[in-house]
Design a protein around this motif. Structure first.
Motif, PDB file in Angstrom:
ATOM      1  N   HIS A   1       5.109  -2.940 -10.783  1.00  0.00           N
ATOM      2  CA  HIS A   1       3.439  -3.652  -9.770  1.00  0.00           C
ATOM      3  C   HIS A   1       4.117  -5.177  -8.656  1.00  0.00           C
ATOM      4  N   TRP A   2       3.434  -4.514  -7.435  1.00  0.00           N
ATOM      5  CA  TRP A   2       3.841  -5.595  -6.653  1.00  0.00           C
ATOM      6  C   TRP A   2       3.013  -6.390  -5.376  1.00  0.00           C
ATOM      7  N   THR A   3       3.259  -7.192  -5.690  1.00  0.00           N
ATOM      8  CA  THR A   3       1.806  -7.774  -4.276  1.00  0.00           C
ATOM      9  C   THR A   3       2.453  -8.211  -2.987  1.00  0.00           C
ATOM     10  N   TRP A   4       2.419  -7.319  -1.970  1.00  0.00           N
ATOM     11  CA  TRP A   4       3.213  -8.268  -0.586  1.00  0.00           C
ATOM     12  C   TRP A   4       2.395  -8.792   0.052  1.00  0.00           C
ATOM     13  N   LYS A   5       2.572  -9.554   0.621  1.00  0.00           N
ATOM     14  CA  LYS A   5       1.638 -10.215   1.826  1.00  0.00           C
ATOM     15  C   LYS A   5       2.262 -10.522   2.363  1.00  0.00           C
TER      16      LYS A   5
END
Length: 231
Positions: A56-60
């Motif tokens: 799981h990744w969070t892209w900003k």
């Protein structure tokens, strides 16, 4: 490793000045320029981490300018509908994983060796660009007044272009030839998905043929992006 972006929580708030032909009924056009603040985009990989669950990744992406063109029709003094094309660019600011799980905890600047004296990760390279085509319906509360508040909603499609190159931070497991300490990830893909938005603003009647408005767009969409290459 393949990634699938699920950007259902993405939010872009835009404050823009626009010019439109003001009339009780008939066609009007507008050009908007403004600024947007994208919220993080969540993603899930097709492959599994060492613990058997998906990565799981969070892209900003960074805040940036935005632009819109609109063509609309005023059906009554209060009700109007319009077709809106929008563009929201943004350089990639960070990609973060889940630090409590056995997976890379993020993407860093590629090709940079971190040391105790220089421990900072740095930002990966790349960008996230959004192109939208929306059909909006709006209600003007005071169409004949100098200042006219309005609300609306829109439905359409959004194309997301993702470009990324980064070095994994915190590669899990023992370092071997098959699992080196320095590993990069390249993402180059795009996808089109259904989008919807809420609209709120205030217009100022500059002349009988010109209105200037300040508008906030809250745009939501959900994406699947699944093309990436480890290196």
């Amino acid at each position: 490793m393949k990634l699938k972006l699920l950007a259902g929580a993405a939010l872009a708030a835009v404050f823009a000045a626009s010019g439109a032909s003001a009339q009780e009924t008939g066609w009007y056009g507008a050009v908007d320029l403004g600024y947007h603040w994208p919220s993080p985009t969540n993603s899930e990989s097709d492959g599994n981490a060492p613990d058997g669950a998906h990565y799981h990744w969070t892209w900003k992406s960074e805040s940036d300018w935005t632009g819109f063109v609109r063509l609309g029709y005023q059906f009554t003094p209060n009700w109007r509908a319009e077709l809106e094309g929008g563009y929201r660019p943004g350089d990639l600011e960070s990609v973060r994983g889940n630090p409590v799980r056995q997976q890379p905890i993020g993407l860093c600047t590629p090709g940079v060796t971190r040391t105790t004296a220089a421990p900072k990760c740095g930002s990966p390279e790349g960008s996230i660009e959004s192109w939208s085509l929306m059909f909006n319906v709006l209600y003007d509360f005071a169409p004949d007044a100098k200042f006219n508040p309005f609300l609306g909603a829109g439905l359409g499609v959004n194309r997301l272009d993702v470009q990324a190159l980064g070095q994994f931070s915190g590669v899990p497991g023992a370092y071997t030839t098959a699992n080196p300490s320095i590993q990069n990830l390249t993402v180059d893909d795009d996808d089109i998905a259904i989008a919807w938005q809420g609209i709120a603003g205030m217009s100022w009647k500059a002349t009988d043929k010109l209105k200037l408005d300040v508008t906030s767009y809250n745009n939501f969409y959900e994406f699947g992006v699944d093309k990436s290459d480890p290196a």
